[in-house]
Write a protein that holds these residues in place. Structure first.
Motif, PDB file in Angstrom:
ATOM      1  N   ALA A  21       0.852  -1.185   0.000  1.00 51.34           N
ATOM      2  CA  ALA A  21       0.000   0.000   0.000  1.00 51.34           C
ATOM      3  C   ALA A  21       0.888   1.236   0.000  1.00 51.34           C
ATOM      4  CB  ALA A  21      -0.903   0.002   1.229  1.00 51.34           C
ATOM      5  N   LEU A  22       0.365   2.327  -0.504  1.00 49.56           N
ATOM      6  CA  LEU A  22       1.089   3.589  -0.401  1.00 49.56           C
ATOM      7  C   LEU A  22       1.249   3.947   1.066  1.00 49.56           C
ATOM      8  CD1 LEU A  22      -0.777   5.466  -3.236  1.00 49.56           C
ATOM      9  CD2 LEU A  22       1.697   5.101  -3.169  1.00 49.56           C
ATOM     10  N   ALA A  23       2.458   4.319   1.462  1.00 49.69           N
ATOM     11  CA  ALA A  23       2.700   4.723   2.847  1.00 49.69           C
ATOM     12  C   ALA A  23       1.933   6.009   3.145  1.00 49.69           C
ATOM     13  CB  ALA A  23       4.194   4.927   3.081  1.00 49.69           C
ATOM     14  N   PRO A  24       1.637   6.269   4.405  1.00 54.53           N
ATOM     15  CA  PRO A  24       0.967   7.530   4.757  1.00 54.53           C
ATOM     16  C   PRO A  24       1.807   8.731   4.350  1.00 54.53           C
ATOM     17  CG  PRO A  24       0.972   6.001   6.611  1.00 54.53           C
ATOM     18  CD  PRO A  24       1.882   5.421   5.579  1.00 54.53           C
ATOM     19  N   SER A  25       1.160   9.837   4.077  1.00 53.38           N
ATOM     20  CA  SER A  25       1.864  11.041   3.639  1.00 53.38           C
ATOM     21  C   SER A  25       2.856  11.538   4.689  1.00 53.38           C
ATOM     22  CB  SER A  25       0.861  12.142   3.324  1.00 53.38           C
ATOM     23  OG  SER A  25       0.086  12.459   4.470  1.00 53.38           O
ATOM     24  N   THR A  26       2.646  11.154   5.939  1.00 53.81           N
ATOM     25  CA  THR A  26       3.516  11.604   7.032  1.00 53.81           C
ATOM     26  C   THR A  26       4.814  10.815   7.132  1.00 53.81           C
ATOM     27  OG1 THR A  26       2.273  10.166   8.517  1.00 53.81           O
ATOM     28  CG2 THR A  26       1.606  12.488   8.418  1.00 53.81           C
ATOM     29  N   HIS A  28       8.009  10.270   5.824  1.00 51.01           N
ATOM     30  CA  HIS A  28       8.954  10.903   4.909  1.00 51.01           C
ATOM     31  C   HIS A  28      10.205  10.060   4.656  1.00 51.01           C
ATOM     32  CE1 HIS A  28       6.662  14.646   4.839  1.00 51.01           C
ATOM     33  NE2 HIS A  28       6.494  14.492   6.145  1.00 51.01           N
ATOM     34  N   ASP A  29      10.233   8.841   5.183  1.00 56.57           N
ATOM     35  CA  ASP A  29      11.384   7.968   4.976  1.00 56.57           C
ATOM     36  C   ASP A  29      11.310   7.215   3.653  1.00 56.57           C
ATOM     37  OD1 ASP A  29      12.575   8.664   7.370  1.00 56.57           O
ATOM     38  OD2 ASP A  29      11.534   7.081   8.498  1.00 56.57           O
ATOM     39  N   VAL A  30      10.153   7.232   3.000  1.00 56.24           N
ATOM     40  CA  VAL A  30       9.995   6.523   1.729  1.00 56.24           C
ATOM     41  C   VAL A  30       9.350   7.443   0.703  1.00 56.24           C
ATOM     42  CG1 VAL A  30       9.853   4.232   2.774  1.00 56.24           C
ATOM     43  CG2 VAL A  30       7.769   5.550   2.411  1.00 56.24           C
ATOM     44  N   ALA A 273      11.516  13.385  -0.812  1.00 50.72           N
ATOM     45  CA  ALA A 273      10.726  14.602  -0.615  1.00 50.72           C
ATOM     46  C   ALA A 273       9.707  14.795  -1.731  1.00 50.72           C
ATOM     47  CB  ALA A 273      11.648  15.810  -0.524  1.00 50.72           C
ATOM     48  N   ASP A 274      10.117  14.463  -2.984  1.00 50.21           N
ATOM     49  CA  ASP A 274       9.256  14.678  -4.152  1.00 50.21           C
ATOM     50  C   ASP A 274       8.352  13.491  -4.460  1.00 50.21           C
ATOM     51  OD1 ASP A 274      10.487  17.120  -4.468  1.00 50.21           O
ATOM     52  OD2 ASP A 274      11.828  16.457  -6.076  1.00 50.21           O
ATOM     53  N   ARG A 308      10.942  -4.738   0.641  1.00 52.26           N
ATOM     54  CA  ARG A 308      10.490  -3.539   1.337  1.00 52.26           C
ATOM     55  C   ARG A 308      10.198  -2.466   0.292  1.00 52.26           C
ATOM     56  NH1 ARG A 308      15.084  -3.236   6.173  1.00 52.26           N
ATOM     57  NH2 ARG A 308      14.505  -5.213   7.201  1.00 52.26           N
ATOM     58  N   PRO A 309       9.048  -1.796   0.371  1.00 57.51           N
ATOM     59  CA  PRO A 309       8.662  -0.815  -0.659  1.00 57.51           C
ATOM     60  C   PRO A 309       9.375   0.520  -0.465  1.00 57.51           C
ATOM     61  CG  PRO A 309       6.954  -0.965   0.989  1.00 57.51           C
ATOM     62  CD  PRO A 309       7.979  -2.005   1.365  1.00 57.51           C
ATOM     63  N   HIS A 310      10.691   0.496  -0.578  1.00 57.77           N
ATOM     64  CA  HIS A 310      11.500   1.667  -0.264  1.00 57.77           C
ATOM     65  C   HIS A 310      12.148   2.310  -1.491  1.00 57.77           C
ATOM     66  CE1 HIS A 310      12.132   0.425   4.237  1.00 57.77           C
ATOM     67  NE2 HIS A 310      10.889   0.726   3.940  1.00 57.77           N
ATOM     68  N   GLN A 311      11.877   1.768  -2.685  1.00 57.37           N
ATOM     69  CA  GLN A 311      12.441   2.351  -3.904  1.00 57.37           C
ATOM     70  C   GLN A 311      11.391   3.228  -4.569  1.00 57.37           C
ATOM     71  OE1 GLN A 311      15.802  -1.050  -4.764  1.00 57.37           O
ATOM     72  NE2 GLN A 311      13.903  -1.272  -5.877  1.00 57.37           N
ATOM     73  N   GLY A 312      11.826   4.363  -5.067  1.00 57.19           N
ATOM     74  CA  GLY A 312      10.885   5.371  -5.516  1.00 57.19           C
ATOM     75  C   GLY A 312      10.303   5.138  -6.896  1.00 57.19           C
TER      76      GLY A 312
END
Length: 329
Positions: A21-26, A28-30, A273-274, A308-312
């Motif tokens: 799932a998309l991480a919450p907007s809060t 900022h680590d991903v 950030a973007d 882990r869903p950590h790649q942009g």
């Protein structure tokens, strides 16, 4: 071609979300968090699910529905086993642990991606082949799509290494077996190639080996799309600007199809950030593409090797021809 005959178009690319799932907007680590940047087109290059359970497909559709894009194009990947009817008939029970006596499970999965829920989410599921769309911004988008990749772990949408499914029979890789059904067209018929697996030698490293497809590399050189996006190899995340070898000799060792390539540099803090890594290959951008000589290759796997869903995601701004009155959609 004059500048007025094209439309600058924003394309958002993701792949290998595997039910994330998309991480919450809060958070900022991903970068893969709400809301992703708005785009004219979203491309998802497969592995929507973990193992193709219906509830996983539902979750993937819910996630895609939360992304703001006028057109959302999706292909399957090797993990989406219930979307490959032949594979599911043979191995579905092994993967899912239950019988499917009436052989309806795979049909229900496909219907989910082609039915009303997908339509409500703005999603169009693509089978292998060439597709043409007229976008809301007035551009024409021509896409070659394929969920297939070389065999790995006897999963969905796979073929043997010596089987060429991307080039016409008279242009097949030497000493290969042609299994082509929907060949990649020649330049300049396609703007974007969208495959699950990578071409050989491009963003496909697994340790000291390459996991990409030689036949797909040759097809990409013939086609010379502006953009070729894929996933499958999580550790290959990134983008490269490829300059193709000139000439029409395709019967050469695979490493000589590319004259040179340049990796796209990414500021990972800015990407987070973007919410995406940005590349502008339009004619008014700093990295204008020479179509017919160059292709931007993008591996958009969201998952890391550790799942882990950590790649942009990737955002690519590119020029597309304006649609004509007889354009097909």
């Amino acid at each position: 071609m004059s500048q007025t005959s094209t439309v600058k178009t924003r394309i958002l690319i993701i792949s290998d979300t595997h039910n994330a799932a998309l991480a919450p907007s809060t958070n900022h680590d991903v970068a893969f968090r709400e809301p992703l940047p708005k785009a004219d087109v979203l491309l998802h290059c497969g592995d929507l699910t973990g193992l193709g359970f219906l509830e996983e497909h539902e979750q993937a559709l819910d996630m895609l529905g939360r992304i703001d894009a006028d057109l959302k194009l999706v292909i399957a990947g090797n993990h989406d086993i219930s979307l490959d009817q032949k594979h599911y008939t043979r191995r579905g029970q092994d993967w899912h642990g239950f019988d499917d006596p009436d052989q309806t499970y795979a049909a229900r999965a496909k219907e989910l991606w082609q039915g009303e829920k997908a339509k409500a989410a703005g999603v169009t599921y693509l089978e292998e082949g060439t597709h043409c769309f007229v976008l809301k911004n007035g551009a024409r988008l021509r896409v070659y799509a394929s969920p297939y990749q070389p065999e790995f772990g006897d999963m969905a949408f796979q073929y043997a290494d010596n089987q060429d499914r991307f080039n016409p029979k008279d242009q097949s890789t030497p000493d290969s077996q042609s299994i082509v059904e929907n060949p990649v067209p020649d330049f300049p018929a396609v703007d974007v190639m969208m495959t699950h697996g990578p071409p050989l030698g491009i963003l496909d490293d697994v340790g000291r080996a390459h996991a990409g497809c030689e036949h797909l590399l040759r097809a990409a050189r013939r086609c010379k799309p502006k953009l070729h996006c894929f996933g499958h190899i999580h550790e290959g995340w990134g983008a490269r600007r490829v300059k193709w070898k000139e000439g029409d000799n395709f019967y050469i060792p695979w490493k000589y199809h590319v004259e040179r390539y340049e990796s796209v540099k990414v500021d990972h803090e800015r990407m987070k950030a973007d919410r995406a890594a940005f590349v502008d290959i339009s004619q008014d951008g700093e990295e204008a593409l020479v179509w017919g000589r160059e292709t931007l290759m993008v591996n958009a796997s969201i998952m890391t090797v550790e799942y882990r869903p950590h790649q942009g995601p990737w955002i690519v701004d590119m020029d597309l021809d304006k649609a004509t009155n007889n354009a097909q959609s």
